[in-house]
Design an enzyme around this catalytic site. Structure first.
Site, mmCIF file in Angstrom:
data_model
loop_
_atom_site.group_PDB
_atom_site.id
_atom_site.type_symbol
_atom_site.label_atom_id
_atom_site.label_comp_id
_atom_site.label_asym_id
_atom_site.label_seq_id
_atom_site.Cartn_x
_atom_site.Cartn_y
_atom_site.Cartn_z
ATOM 1 C CD GLU A 146 -3.216 -1.012 1.917
ATOM 2 O OE1 GLU A 146 -3.487 0.110 2.402
ATOM 3 O OE2 GLU A 146 -3.931 -2.018 2.107
ATOM 4 C CG HIS A 177 -3.187 3.822 1.970
ATOM 5 N ND1 HIS A 177 -3.292 3.018 3.077
ATOM 6 C CD2 HIS A 177 -2.996 5.084 2.421
ATOM 7 C CE1 HIS A 177 -3.172 3.769 4.169
ATOM 8 N NE2 HIS A 177 -2.982 5.017 3.792
ATOM 9 C CE LYS A 213 -4.789 7.251 5.804
ATOM 10 N NZ LYS A 213 -3.356 7.153 6.149
#
Length: 279
Positions: free
Chosen positions: A109, A172, A199
């Site tokens: 990521e 991500h 997130k």
């Protein structure tokens, strides 16, 4: 016990059940002005501590240590020992009111270390287990990539909750911006895994991609299930970092030195813009 239910000490996380507010060191994630998170990216202990000294006076109440960037050429065992050995001095270098977020971003990521799921989980759990002189955890929040094996992710989140540490579940995408429904599904899945804060950070190719991210963030905030961060990276997505409050993100990343991701702005600048753009 979940971290959003724990309030035994100032360094731990706690919540009041209203909208899933997460508390760490008196900071409330999920209400009010978004918090500014400043990353520490040093390749050795001296530079990490020097960055921490600069971050101490920045307008940021959460300091992220990108521990994957420490000792980049060291073997895994040596890296782990150096990370654990540096944590006490790092905690001491920060202001008492600043919360410490431990992050080990993997190469999968965009991070600095290629780690197996088991090794990543073991390192994060070892960091969570470290205690200070007051017998509280040295770290206040821990980041775990939720695309890793469920048992590894679950072990980190369980360890965090047992220690009174808030778990940040992260994902991500450095290639693209997924569809709105996929972004929402990722944030909701992170919550289902037990993360206290979700997130997601994505890469925009067009202005429409930024709108997709912001729309998904706003819808996730309307769920009322707890705080989250939604970031559109790069210069094209910089607006997502300063309009965090309008679109439901509980925090944003900024720099007090080197950036840890594309598009990060200076903490002083972000602080001013967050205040100017308050709804």
């Amino acid at each position: 016990m979940g971290a959003t239910e724990h309030s035994a000490h100032a360094g731990g996380a706690g919540g009041d059940g209203a909208g899933g507010v997460v508390r760490v060191r008196g900071i409330e994630l999920g209400t009010g002005v978004p918090e500014i998170i400043v990353p520490l990216t040093g390749a050795d202990e001296r530079s990490v501590l020097a960055q921490a000294e600069r971050a101490r006076t920045a307008p940021a109440r959460i300091i992220e240590w990108r521990a994957d960037l420490l000792a980049p050429s060291a073997p895994a065992a040596e890296h782990r020992e150096r990370v654990l050995g540096a944590l006490p001095a790092l905690r001491e270098a920060l202001a008492p009111e600043q919360a410490l977020l431990l992050t080990v971003r993997t190469a999968a990521e965009g991070g600095g270390r290629a780690l197996t799921d088991a090794d990543l989980s073991a390192l994060l759990r070892a960091g969570i287990a470290l205690r200070g002189a007051d017998d509280t955890a040295l770290v206040d929040l821990v980041d775990v990539e939720t695309a890793r094996a469920p048992e590894a992710v679950g072990a980190v989140i369980d360890a965090a909750h047992e220690a009174g540490v808030a778990a940040v579940g992260s994902f991500h995408d450095f290639a693209a911006t997924p569809p709105r429904e996929e972004i929402l599904a990722t944030l909701r899945a992170q919550r289902a895994l037990g993360a206290d804060v979700g997130k997601i950070a994505v890469t925009p190719r067009t202005a429409d991609d930024v709108l997709v991210l912001l729309a998904a963030s706003l819808e996730a905030a309307r769920d009322g299930a707890g705080p989250h961060l939604a970031i559109s990276m790069g210069s094209l997505g910089a607006v997502s970092r300063v309009a965090a409050e309008v679109f439901g993100s509980c925090a944003t990343f900024a720099t007090a030195g080197e950036a840890s991701a594309p598009g990060q702005l200076g903490a002083d600048e972000v602080s001013r813009m967050l205040a100017a753009l308050r709804p």
